[in-house]
Design a protein around this motif. Structure first.
Motif, mmCIF file in Angstrom:
data_model
loop_
_atom_site.group_PDB
_atom_site.id
_atom_site.type_symbol
_atom_site.label_atom_id
_atom_site.label_comp_id
_atom_site.label_asym_id
_atom_site.label_seq_id
_atom_site.Cartn_x
_atom_site.Cartn_y
_atom_site.Cartn_z
ATOM 1 N N ASP A 1 -9.259 -1.297 -2.131
ATOM 2 C CA ASP A 1 -9.472 -0.527 -3.359
ATOM 3 C C ASP A 1 -8.168 -0.057 -3.966
ATOM 4 O OD1 ASP A 1 -8.905 1.099 -1.282
ATOM 5 O OD2 ASP A 1 -10.497 2.578 -1.654
ATOM 6 N N TYR A 2 -7.091 -0.085 -3.172
ATOM 7 C CA TYR A 2 -5.782 0.298 -3.704
ATOM 8 C C TYR A 2 -5.325 -0.660 -4.799
ATOM 9 C CZ TYR A 2 -0.734 1.091 -3.840
ATOM 10 O OH TYR A 2 0.543 1.341 -4.265
ATOM 11 N N THR B 1 0.805 -1.227 0.000
ATOM 12 C CA THR B 1 0.000 0.000 0.000
ATOM 13 C C THR B 1 0.835 1.273 0.000
ATOM 14 O OG1 THR B 1 -0.119 -0.093 2.429
ATOM 15 C CG2 THR B 1 -1.893 -1.166 1.179
ATOM 16 N N LYS B 2 2.112 1.165 0.321
ATOM 17 C CA LYS B 2 2.957 2.363 0.354
ATOM 18 C C LYS B 2 4.233 2.214 -0.468
ATOM 19 C CE LYS B 2 5.105 0.837 4.701
ATOM 20 N NZ LYS B 2 5.391 1.168 6.106
ATOM 21 N N SER C 1 -11.818 -4.753 -4.184
ATOM 22 C CA SER C 1 -10.633 -4.517 -5.019
ATOM 23 C C SER C 1 -11.005 -4.122 -6.444
ATOM 24 C CB SER C 1 -9.761 -5.771 -5.051
ATOM 25 O OG SER C 1 -10.416 -6.833 -5.741
ATOM 26 N N GLU D 1 -8.301 -2.120 3.634
ATOM 27 C CA GLU D 1 -8.865 -1.554 2.412
ATOM 28 C C GLU D 1 -8.189 -2.201 1.208
ATOM 29 O OE1 GLU D 1 -11.328 0.491 2.185
ATOM 30 O OE2 GLU D 1 -11.588 0.841 4.337
#
Length: 573
Positions: A477-478, A436-437, A514, A475
């Motif tokens: 959706d990333y 995510t990052k 997703s 989450e």
């Protein structure tokens, strides 16, 4: 100037009685070495020494001069010089010159550096400088000729007792090992392999020394700050790092050449087993044992806590860690290749459900630890803690914006390890939290690691209490940009990760959020089907795993999904 020094070398051996003038040789060799290392004129002097090739051959021929002859000639010549000094200045006493009763052995002991060592050092040092130049290295190989390269390295490693020359010998092997055409010559020479493995073994935890003595990065940082260069510890550590460089370049070819009877059959691309049996026995017993546990030693010596706790990782820390990870990576990649080689062939169809008592044999306990690591990692939990520490190193490097090569190597190494044993990652959420990052350049490796870590069927059977961790509430959706707009490889790995999650119905909200079903739609044409066949396979696997649960049919079945299945059946026929 280089030409003048070469002339001095030529005439230095033409004395009245055929003796050589060692003082002139020493001056000429030192002059050439200093010119080659000059930051301003170094390249021009290198070119002058390499063209024509006979110049370098003359320069390298000094390594064939016996050390005893050099020292003896220097002693005799020096005594003659002292005599001339006494003749020119009769008031000088023998005690002042320390000549009276001075034998050759006592004289050499008083010399700070033996004359032969001085010559050898500067010749080998010059050769190392030439090989370090990206454009001159090829010319050096052509001038020396491949048959002479291995004996030259062997001379520096074993045929002289000078520490400087020995370390330069490790540097020569490390430099030459980068060239694939020269690797077989080194790998098939058991003497050189023994030296490399011994240097690696003495610098690692396998030597049995205290961990404080094994802090290679700290020792080399001290050297960079002006500390002592050639104390015994730093000599061992320099040899260790250079040996590791050579071993990483040779990869797993060493195991193939020095394979023992209890190992697997040789893989494709190698000669018959006769070659292995011919080479067997040339390595020392301690090096044979060390070679088998090299991967485990590298993983054990990879100090994740020290890297994470440091405010800023030093270059020495990064380089040392990178070498260990590359050795691990080569081990696991070779294992994957060997196992994949045995797969394939004719597909045998078997009836499903022949016996209700049938259950596949699943590994447990120590069997979950790859056999290359079992010698030091006695439980899966111990290995999981180490892998968790490696992921922490990745996060630390991303936060400090350092070690891009180390990040890539760790992720690729873990991908190979999880391909063999997915459960080495205790919680796949630790991988997903990095996704995510993470920057775009590691998405492919990260998603491959996430996919492999979710591949074990044991995770499917975990209870809801264990499985309802942070990932099930994360989450997702990333992931949609990774599925829809990333490179083909990233999209395939992301779809594979979701497909591995599908057998767990509790993750259905995570999968739906997703946006993966926004990408599953009718195919444009057969060409798209062929070009994106990997994506199509992963989409089919995702649908297959998900529809095994009746509760998911309402969310999965749609017009686009049916159209996708129709086109897949049509273009597959």
């Amino acid at each position: 100037v280089v030409e003048a020094f070469l002339v001095f070398m030529t005439v230095a051996g033409k004395g009245v009685n055929g003796e050589m003038c060692v003082e002139l040789l020493m001056s000429a060799v030192f002059g050439i070495s200093a010119l080659v290392s000059s930051p301003k004129t170094g390249e021009r002097c290198m070119a002058s020494l390499l063209f024509p090739a006979t110049r370098l051959q003359l320069f390298m021929s000094l390594l064939r001069l016996p050390a005893a002859d050099i020292n003896s000639t220097y002693f005799n010549g020096t005594i003659g010089i002292r005599t001339l000094q006494r003749t020119a200045a009769p008031e000088i006493t023998p005690e002042e010159l320390q000549v009276g009763g001075l034998g050759q052995h006592n004289f050499l002991e008083r010399c700070h550096v033996n004359p032969s060592f001085f010559l050898y050092r500067n010749v080998v040092r010059t050769l190392c400088l030439l090989l370090a130049h990206p454009e001159m290295a090829v010319r050096v190989q052509q001038a020396i000729a491949p048959p002479r390269i291995v004996p030259t390295c062997m001379f520096a490693l074993r045929d002289t007792t000078d520490t400087y020359v020995n370390v330069y010998g490790y540097l020569l092997v490390a430099t030459f090992s980068k060239h694939r055409t020269l690797q077989p010559g080194f790998v098939n020479d058991a003497s050189i392999m023994n030296e490399l493995l011994t240097g690696c073994r003495r610098g690692s935890s396998a030597s049995g020394e205290d961990s404080e003595d094994q802090d290679i990065a700290a020792q080399l940082d001290n050297v960079a700050k002006g500390g002592a260069m050639w104390n015994p510890k730093t000599i061992v550590q320099n040899k260790y790092l250079l040996s590791m460089v050579s071993l990483t370049n040779f990869a797993e070819s060493i195991r193939e050449v020095y394979r023992t009877d209890e190992d697997k059959e040789p893989a494709r691309g190698y000669a018959s087993s006769e070659v292995s049996h011919d080479a067997e026995g040339k390595l020392t017993i301690s090096n044979k044992v060390f070679m088998k546990k090299l991967a485990a030693v590298c993983l054990q010596d990879f100090d994740t806590e020290a890297i994470v706790s440091s405010h800023k990782m030093t270059d020495a820390q990064e380089f040392s860690a990178l070498l260990k990870i590359i050795v691990l990576h080569n081990t696991f990649v070779q294992r994957v290749m060997l196992e994949s080689y045995k797969k394939g062939g004719e597909v045998k169809m078997e009836k499903i459900g022949v016996s209700p008592e049938f259950a596949p044999v699943r590994p447990s306990g120590l069997e979950l630890v790859p056999k290359e690591l079992r010698i030091l990692f006695k439980s899966l939990k111990q290995l999981q803690n180490k892998c968790e520490g490696m992921l922490q190193v990745v996060e630390h490097c991303l936060d400090t914006n350092r070690g891009q090569q180390l990040i890539t190597a760790i992720l690729e190494c873990l991908s190979g390890l999880t391909f063999l044993t997915p459960l080495v990652i205790l919680d796949p959420f630790s991988v997903y939290s990095i996704v995510t990052k993470a920057p775009e350049w590691i998405h492919s490796s990260l998603m491959c690691l996430l996919c492999n870590s979710l591949a074990d069927e044991g995770r499917v059977e975990t209870s809801e209490e264990v499985d309802s961790g942070e990932m099930i509430n994360a989450e997702s959706d990333y992931l949609f940009p990774l599925i829809s707009t990333s490179s083909l490889k990233v999209r395939q790995h992301t779809l594979a990760s979701l497909a591995n999650l599908c057998p767990r119905p509790r993750f259905l909200p995570f999968i739906l959020n997703s946006g993966v079903f926004r990408t599953i739609k009718p195919l444009p044409d057969r060409a798209y089907f062929v070009e994106h066949f990997g994506l199509v396979i992963e989409c089919m696997r995702l649908l297959t795993n998900l529809t095994c649960q009746i509760d998911t049919h309402v969310d999965v079945v749609s017009e686009d999904t049916v159209g996708f299945l129709r086109d897949v059946l049509k273009y597959s026929s």
